[in-house]
Design a protein around this motif. Structure first.
Motif, PDB file in Angstrom:
ATOM      1  N   GLU A  26     -15.297  -6.748  -9.944  1.00 51.90           N
ATOM      2  CA  GLU A  26     -15.706  -6.218 -11.246  1.00 51.90           C
ATOM      3  C   GLU A  26     -15.457  -7.290 -12.300  1.00 51.90           C
ATOM      4  O   GLU A  26     -14.334  -7.455 -12.759  1.00 51.90           O
ATOM      5  CB  GLU A  26     -14.901  -4.967 -11.593  1.00 51.90           C
ATOM      6  N   GLY A  27     -16.470  -8.043 -12.648  1.00 55.39           N
ATOM      7  CA  GLY A  27     -16.307  -9.107 -13.643  1.00 55.39           C
ATOM      8  C   GLY A  27     -15.331 -10.164 -13.133  1.00 55.39           C
ATOM      9  O   GLY A  27     -15.544 -10.762 -12.090  1.00 55.39           O
ATOM     10  N   ASP A  28     -14.232 -10.363 -13.885  1.00 51.94           N
ATOM     11  CA  ASP A  28     -13.226 -11.355 -13.504  1.00 51.94           C
ATOM     12  C   ASP A  28     -12.185 -10.796 -12.526  1.00 51.94           C
ATOM     13  O   ASP A  28     -11.277 -11.508 -12.120  1.00 51.94           O
ATOM     14  CB  ASP A  28     -12.490 -11.870 -14.748  1.00 51.94           C
ATOM     15  N   PHE A  29     -12.275  -9.523 -12.188  1.00 49.99           N
ATOM     16  CA  PHE A  29     -11.287  -8.896 -11.319  1.00 49.99           C
ATOM     17  C   PHE A  29     -11.808  -8.725  -9.898  1.00 49.99           C
ATOM     18  O   PHE A  29     -12.949  -8.314  -9.693  1.00 49.99           O
ATOM     19  CB  PHE A  29     -10.893  -7.514 -11.868  1.00 49.99           C
ATOM     20  N   VAL A  30     -10.971  -9.055  -8.951  1.00 45.40           N
ATOM     21  CA  VAL A  30     -11.293  -8.858  -7.540  1.00 45.40           C
ATOM     22  C   VAL A  30     -10.307  -7.831  -7.003  1.00 45.40           C
ATOM     23  O   VAL A  30      -9.092  -8.019  -7.099  1.00 45.40           O
ATOM     24  CB  VAL A  30     -11.173 -10.180  -6.747  1.00 45.40           C
ATOM     25  N   LYS A  31     -10.794  -6.736  -6.478  1.00 47.26           N
ATOM     26  CA  LYS A  31      -9.932  -5.700  -5.889  1.00 47.26           C
ATOM     27  C   LYS A  31      -9.823  -5.997  -4.400  1.00 47.26           C
ATOM     28  O   LYS A  31     -10.829  -6.210  -3.721  1.00 47.26           O
ATOM     29  CB  LYS A  31     -10.538  -4.311  -6.086  1.00 47.26           C
ATOM     30  N   ILE A  32      -8.585  -6.024  -3.918  1.00 41.94           N
ATOM     31  CA  ILE A  32      -8.374  -6.297  -2.500  1.00 41.94           C
ATOM     32  C   ILE A  32      -7.593  -5.155  -1.871  1.00 41.94           C
ATOM     33  O   ILE A  32      -6.822  -4.461  -2.536  1.00 41.94           O
ATOM     34  CB  ILE A  32      -7.631  -7.636  -2.269  1.00 41.94           C
ATOM     35  N   GLY A  33      -7.826  -4.965  -0.602  1.00 39.93           N
ATOM     36  CA  GLY A  33      -7.053  -4.007   0.185  1.00 39.93           C
ATOM     37  C   GLY A  33      -6.272  -4.787   1.229  1.00 39.93           C
ATOM     38  O   GLY A  33      -6.788  -5.743   1.816  1.00 39.93           O
ATOM     39  N   ILE A  34      -5.016  -4.399   1.422  1.00 41.93           N
ATOM     40  CA  ILE A  34      -4.161  -5.097   2.376  1.00 41.93           C
ATOM     41  C   ILE A  34      -3.688  -4.094   3.420  1.00 41.93           C
ATOM     42  O   ILE A  34      -3.118  -3.060   3.089  1.00 41.93           O
ATOM     43  CB  ILE A  34      -2.944  -5.733   1.676  1.00 41.93           C
ATOM     44  N   SER A  35      -3.940  -4.406   4.658  1.00 45.56           N
ATOM     45  CA  SER A  35      -3.471  -3.590   5.770  1.00 45.56           C
ATOM     46  C   SER A  35      -2.425  -4.412   6.520  1.00 45.56           C
ATOM     47  O   SER A  35      -2.729  -5.489   7.037  1.00 45.56           O
ATOM     48  CB  SER A  35      -4.643  -3.248   6.690  1.00 45.56           C
ATOM     49  N   ALA A  36      -1.182  -3.896   6.522  1.00 50.16           N
ATOM     50  CA  ALA A  36      -0.086  -4.625   7.162  1.00 50.16           C
ATOM     51  C   ALA A  36       0.939  -3.619   7.669  1.00 50.16           C
ATOM     52  O   ALA A  36       0.995  -2.484   7.186  1.00 50.16           O
ATOM     53  CB  ALA A  36       0.564  -5.574   6.158  1.00 50.16           C
ATOM     54  N   PRO A  37       1.770  -4.026   8.622  1.00 51.06           N
ATOM     55  CA  PRO A  37       2.835  -3.135   9.084  1.00 51.06           C
ATOM     56  C   PRO A  37       3.773  -2.775   7.929  1.00 51.06           C
ATOM     57  O   PRO A  37       3.946  -3.553   6.988  1.00 51.06           O
ATOM     58  CB  PRO A  37       3.577  -3.970  10.134  1.00 51.06           C
ATOM     59  N   ARG A  38       4.395  -1.600   8.010  1.00 56.33           N
ATOM     60  CA  ARG A  38       5.289  -1.131   6.949  1.00 56.33           C
ATOM     61  C   ARG A  38       6.480  -2.050   6.724  1.00 56.33           C
ATOM     62  O   ARG A  38       7.040  -2.090   5.635  1.00 56.33           O
ATOM     63  CB  ARG A  38       5.797   0.266   7.250  1.00 56.33           C
ATOM     64  N   ASP A  39       6.897  -2.787   7.744  1.00 56.94           N
ATOM     65  CA  ASP A  39       8.074  -3.644   7.592  1.00 56.94           C
ATOM     66  C   ASP A  39       7.748  -4.984   6.926  1.00 56.94           C
ATOM     67  O   ASP A  39       8.644  -5.795   6.715  1.00 56.94           O
ATOM     68  CB  ASP A  39       8.763  -3.867   8.936  1.00 56.94           C
ATOM     69  N   VAL A  40       6.496  -5.212   6.564  1.00 61.18           N
ATOM     70  CA  VAL A  40       6.107  -6.440   5.868  1.00 61.18           C
ATOM     71  C   VAL A  40       6.069  -6.133   4.367  1.00 61.18           C
ATOM     72  O   VAL A  40       5.247  -5.344   3.916  1.00 61.18           O
ATOM     73  CB  VAL A  40       4.712  -6.942   6.328  1.00 61.18           C
ATOM     74  N   PRO A  41       6.998  -6.733   3.583  1.00 56.84           N
ATOM     75  CA  PRO A  41       6.979  -6.471   2.144  1.00 56.84           C
ATOM     76  C   PRO A  41       5.771  -7.136   1.479  1.00 56.84           C
ATOM     77  O   PRO A  41       5.427  -8.270   1.800  1.00 56.84           O
ATOM     78  CB  PRO A  41       8.292  -7.081   1.644  1.00 56.84           C
ATOM     79  N   ILE A  42       5.130  -6.415   0.567  1.00 54.03           N
ATOM     80  CA  ILE A  42       3.967  -6.943  -0.145  1.00 54.03           C
ATOM     81  C   ILE A  42       4.208  -6.732  -1.633  1.00 54.03           C
ATOM     82  O   ILE A  42       4.442  -5.604  -2.070  1.00 54.03           O
ATOM     83  CB  ILE A  42       2.669  -6.223   0.292  1.00 54.03           C
ATOM     84  N   PHE A  43       4.228  -7.814  -2.406  1.00 55.91           N
ATOM     85  CA  PHE A  43       4.437  -7.753  -3.845  1.00 55.91           C
ATOM     86  C   PHE A  43       3.388  -8.604  -4.546  1.00 55.91           C
ATOM     87  O   PHE A  43       2.955  -9.616  -4.011  1.00 55.91           O
ATOM     88  CB  PHE A  43       5.813  -8.341  -4.228  1.00 55.91           C
ATOM     89  N   ARG A  44       3.015  -8.197  -5.763  1.00 50.53           N
ATOM     90  CA  ARG A  44       2.257  -9.113  -6.615  1.00 50.53           C
ATOM     91  C   ARG A  44       3.235 -10.201  -7.022  1.00 50.53           C
ATOM     92  O   ARG A  44       4.412  -9.935  -7.272  1.00 50.53           O
ATOM     93  CB  ARG A  44       1.728  -8.374  -7.848  1.00 50.53           C
ATOM     94  N   LYS A  45       2.778 -11.434  -7.097  1.00 50.23           N
ATOM     95  CA  LYS A  45       3.682 -12.551  -7.363  1.00 50.23           C
ATOM     96  C   LYS A  45       4.416 -12.403  -8.686  1.00 50.23           C
ATOM     97  O   LYS A  45       5.605 -12.684  -8.782  1.00 50.23           O
ATOM     98  CB  LYS A  45       2.936 -13.881  -7.323  1.00 50.23           C
ATOM     99  N   GLU A  46       3.725 -11.935  -9.746  1.00 50.64           N
ATOM    100  CA  GLU A  46       4.392 -11.802 -11.039  1.00 50.64           C
ATOM    101  C   GLU A  46       5.508 -10.756 -10.992  1.00 50.64           C
ATOM    102  O   GLU A  46       6.525 -10.892 -11.667  1.00 50.64           O
ATOM    103  CB  GLU A  46       3.392 -11.504 -12.163  1.00 50.64           C
ATOM    104  N   VAL A  47       5.347  -9.721 -10.171  1.00 51.40           N
ATOM    105  CA  VAL A  47       6.402  -8.716 -10.024  1.00 51.40           C
ATOM    106  C   VAL A  47       7.585  -9.305  -9.260  1.00 51.40           C
ATOM    107  O   VAL A  47       8.741  -9.131  -9.642  1.00 51.40           O
ATOM    108  CB  VAL A  47       5.858  -7.453  -9.312  1.00 51.40           C
ATOM    109  N   LEU A  48       7.314 -10.024  -8.196  1.00 46.61           N
ATOM    110  CA  LEU A  48       8.377 -10.660  -7.413  1.00 46.61           C
ATOM    111  C   LEU A  48       9.152 -11.670  -8.254  1.00 46.61           C
ATOM    112  O   LEU A  48      10.380 -11.728  -8.197  1.00 46.61           O
ATOM    113  CB  LEU A  48       7.782 -11.341  -6.181  1.00 46.61           C
ATOM    114  N   THR A  49       8.454 -12.437  -9.091  1.00 45.03           N
ATOM    115  CA  THR A  49       9.105 -13.400  -9.977  1.00 45.03           C
ATOM    116  C   THR A  49      10.005 -12.680 -10.979  1.00 45.03           C
ATOM    117  O   THR A  49      11.131 -13.105 -11.239  1.00 45.03           O
ATOM    118  CB  THR A  49       8.055 -14.254 -10.711  1.00 45.03           C
ATOM    119  N   ALA A  50       9.537 -11.573 -11.535  1.00 53.34           N
ATOM    120  CA  ALA A  50      10.340 -10.801 -12.495  1.00 53.34           C
ATOM    121  C   ALA A  50      11.577 -10.208 -11.827  1.00 53.34           C
ATOM    122  O   ALA A  50      12.665 -10.208 -12.407  1.00 53.34           O
ATOM    123  CB  ALA A  50       9.493  -9.694 -13.117  1.00 53.34           C
TER     124      ALA A  50
END
Length: 84
Positions: A26-50
């Motif tokens: 959508e314009g400048d935004f790309v929506k992604i879906g991530i399928s991974a095992p529950r034991d794999v932590p997934i964070f947006r980088k800016e949240v992890l940095t904070a």
């Protein structure tokens, strides 16, 4: 860094168990879906940095005035119950 081009509904597979799929653009935004095992932590980088910055600040911060006092340490030997 590996850079790949993908269209909507195309995916990238990482290892045997992680799939990243482009779901919408959508314009400048790309929506992604991530399928991974529950034991794999997934964070947006800016949240992890904070989170890392907050943890670092808490680790080096001096205790605030009026902080809870430590419990006193008792040197008394506990009384023993008489055996019958």
């Amino acid at each position: 860094m590996l850079v790949l081009s993908r269209k909507v509904n195309e995916a990238i597979v990482i290892g045997d168990s992680i799939e990243i799929r482009i779901t919408r653009i959508e314009g400048d935004f790309v929506k992604i879906g991530i399928s991974a095992p529950r034991d794999v932590p997934i964070f947006r980088k800016e949240v992890l940095t904070a989170i890392a910055a907050s943890n670092q600040a808490a680790a080096v911060r001096a205790p605030l005035p009026g902080a809870l006092p430590s419990l006193p340490v008792s040197n008394k030997v506990p009384a023993q119950t008489p055996t019958v």
